[in-house]
Write an enzyme that holds these catalytic residues in place. Structure first.
Site, mmCIF file in Angstrom:
data_model
loop_
_atom_site.group_PDB
_atom_site.id
_atom_site.type_symbol
_atom_site.label_atom_id
_atom_site.label_comp_id
_atom_site.label_asym_id
_atom_site.label_seq_id
_atom_site.Cartn_x
_atom_site.Cartn_y
_atom_site.Cartn_z
ATOM 1 N N HIS A 67 17.289 -35.211 33.869
ATOM 2 C CA HIS A 67 16.567 -35.567 32.642
ATOM 3 C C HIS A 67 16.282 -37.065 32.589
ATOM 4 O O HIS A 67 15.219 -37.489 32.136
ATOM 5 C CB HIS A 67 17.379 -35.197 31.391
ATOM 6 C CG HIS A 67 17.166 -33.788 30.931
ATOM 7 N ND1 HIS A 67 15.931 -33.310 30.573
ATOM 8 C CD2 HIS A 67 18.029 -32.764 30.732
ATOM 9 C CE1 HIS A 67 16.047 -32.038 30.189
ATOM 10 N NE2 HIS A 67 17.311 -31.682 30.285
ATOM 11 N N CYS A 89 18.238 -24.935 28.986
ATOM 12 C CA CYS A 89 18.023 -26.330 28.604
ATOM 13 C C CYS A 89 17.677 -26.372 27.120
ATOM 14 O O CYS A 89 16.861 -25.574 26.654
ATOM 15 C CB CYS A 89 16.887 -26.910 29.441
ATOM 16 S SG CYS A 89 16.508 -28.628 29.035
ATOM 17 N N LEU A 90 18.261 -27.311 26.401
ATOM 18 C CA LEU A 90 17.996 -27.425 24.962
ATOM 19 C C LEU A 90 16.539 -27.815 24.680
ATOM 20 O O LEU A 90 16.064 -27.635 23.565
ATOM 21 C CB LEU A 90 18.951 -28.434 24.318
ATOM 22 C CG LEU A 90 20.427 -28.032 24.287
ATOM 23 C CD1 LEU A 90 21.275 -29.154 23.700
ATOM 24 C CD2 LEU A 90 20.640 -26.741 23.500
ATOM 25 N N GLY A 137 25.261 -30.064 27.362
ATOM 26 C CA GLY A 137 24.883 -31.403 27.800
ATOM 27 C C GLY A 137 23.617 -31.850 27.100
ATOM 28 O O GLY A 137 22.815 -31.001 26.665
ATOM 29 N N GLN A 144 16.086 -36.589 25.819
ATOM 30 C CA GLN A 144 15.854 -35.391 24.999
ATOM 31 C C GLN A 144 15.834 -35.686 23.499
ATOM 32 O O GLN A 144 15.446 -34.830 22.712
ATOM 33 C CB GLN A 144 16.918 -34.325 25.295
ATOM 34 C CG GLN A 144 16.781 -33.734 26.701
ATOM 35 C CD GLN A 144 17.882 -32.735 26.973
ATOM 36 O OE1 GLN A 144 18.990 -33.102 27.327
ATOM 37 N NE2 GLN A 144 17.595 -31.461 26.771
ATOM 38 N N HIS A 185 22.020 -31.550 36.167
ATOM 39 C CA HIS A 185 20.909 -31.206 35.258
ATOM 40 C C HIS A 185 20.599 -32.399 34.335
ATOM 41 O O HIS A 185 19.439 -32.775 34.162
ATOM 42 C CB HIS A 185 21.307 -29.963 34.455
ATOM 43 C CG HIS A 185 20.309 -29.530 33.421
ATOM 44 N ND1 HIS A 185 19.630 -28.334 33.491
ATOM 45 C CD2 HIS A 185 19.882 -30.128 32.275
ATOM 46 C CE1 HIS A 185 18.819 -28.233 32.444
ATOM 47 N NE2 HIS A 185 18.961 -29.303 31.680
ATOM 48 N N GLU A 186 21.635 -32.999 33.767
ATOM 49 C CA GLU A 186 21.437 -34.119 32.823
ATOM 50 C C GLU A 186 20.901 -35.362 33.528
ATOM 51 O O GLU A 186 20.047 -36.066 32.999
ATOM 52 C CB GLU A 186 22.737 -34.445 32.085
ATOM 53 C CG GLU A 186 23.304 -33.303 31.232
ATOM 54 C CD GLU A 186 22.291 -32.638 30.318
ATOM 55 O OE1 GLU A 186 21.383 -33.335 29.802
ATOM 56 O OE2 GLU A 186 22.374 -31.417 30.126
HETATM 57 ZN ZN ZN Z 1 18.154 -29.864 29.843
#
Ligand code: ZN
Length: 195
Positions: A167, A121-122, A76, A81, A163-164
Site C-alpha cells: 500500500h 483489503c479494507l 492492517g 488508505q 500487503h500493507e
Molecule cells: Zn489493503
C-alpha cells in the site's frame, strides 16, 4: 416450570443483547469504512513519503489508524488508505493482543519459500483474491517516537505486512493476483453498491 420459563426469558434477553451488540459492531464497521479510501480512489496508487517528523501529529495519526482498523474489523491499515501519504502502517493479526505501528518500514529480507492464500483489503470491500507471498519476512523501521524497530514475522503476520507495505508503494493486491482473479475482482468492484 417457573424456573424453566425464567431461564427461557433470560435466554431471549441474552439473544437480544447479542443482536444489539452485533448491530453496534456493524454500525461502527460502516462508519470506519466510510473513512477509509475505497478503490478506485487515486490516492491508493500513490507512493507514500518517508516520515521525518516524529511529533504529536504522527502519534495521533497512528492512534486514529489503529482505531479505524479495529472498528473496520481489519488486520492492517496503511496511511495511504486514510489519504495520508506517509510511510507507516498498523497491523494486528487476529489473536494478537496489541496493534503494532511501524514507520518507514523496509523489507530487509524475505524467504524464498512462498505460500498462496486469499487476501481481503479494507479499500476493496467484498473482494478476496489469491496472492502469493513469502512465508517469512524481516522488516526494519522505527516506531512513532523514532525508536528503531525490527520485526521478524512468519505465516499470517508476514502476509499482512507484505500487503500493507505494498500500500505504501501504491500497489494493490489486484496487481499481485492472477489475471482471472483480477478480472473477477474488478467485475465485483464495478457492480458494488455505493454505501
Ligand atoms: Zn489493503
Amino acid at each position: 416450570m417457573a424456573s424453566a420459563d425464567l431461564e427461557h426469558e433470560h435466554d431471549q434477553e441474552h439473544d437480544h443483547g447479542d443482536e444489539e451488540r452485533d448491530a453496534q459492531v456493524e454500525a461502527r464497521r460502516r462508519v470506519a469504512l466510510a473513512q477509509i479510501r475505497q478503490y478506485p480512489d487515486a490516492v491508493l496508487r500513490l507512493r507514500a513519503n518517508t516520515v521525518d517528523r516524529f511529533d504529536e501529529n504522527l502519534a495521533r495519526l497512528a492512534d486514529r489508524m489503529t482505531e479505524l482498523m479495529r472498528d473496520a474489523c481489519g488486520v492492517g491499515l496503511a496511511a495511504t488508505q486514510v489519504g495520508v501519504l506517509q510511510r507507516l502502517f498498523v497491523f494486528q493479526p487476529h489473536g494478537a493482543t496489541e496493534a503494532t505501528v511501524i514507520v518507514n518500514p523496509e523489507l530487509v529480507s524475505r524467504s524464498g519459500e512462498t505460500d498462496l492464500a486469499d487476501e481481503g483489503c479494507l479499500s476493496l470491500q467484498g473482494v478476496h483474491v489469491p496472492v502469493e507471498r513469502s512465508t517469512a519476512v524481516t522488516l526494519q523501521g522505527v516506531d512513532v517516537e523514532g525508536t528503531p524497530l525490527r520485526l521478524e514475522l512468519d505465516e499470517y503476520p508476514a502476509r499482512v505486512v507484505q500487503h500493507e507495505l505494498d500500500h505504501l508503494d501504491g500497489v494493490l493486491m489486484l496487481e499481485r493476483t492472477d489475471p482471472e482473479s483480477r478480472r473477477e475482482a474488478l467485475a465485483t468492484l464495478r457492480h458494488r453498491p455505493v454505501l
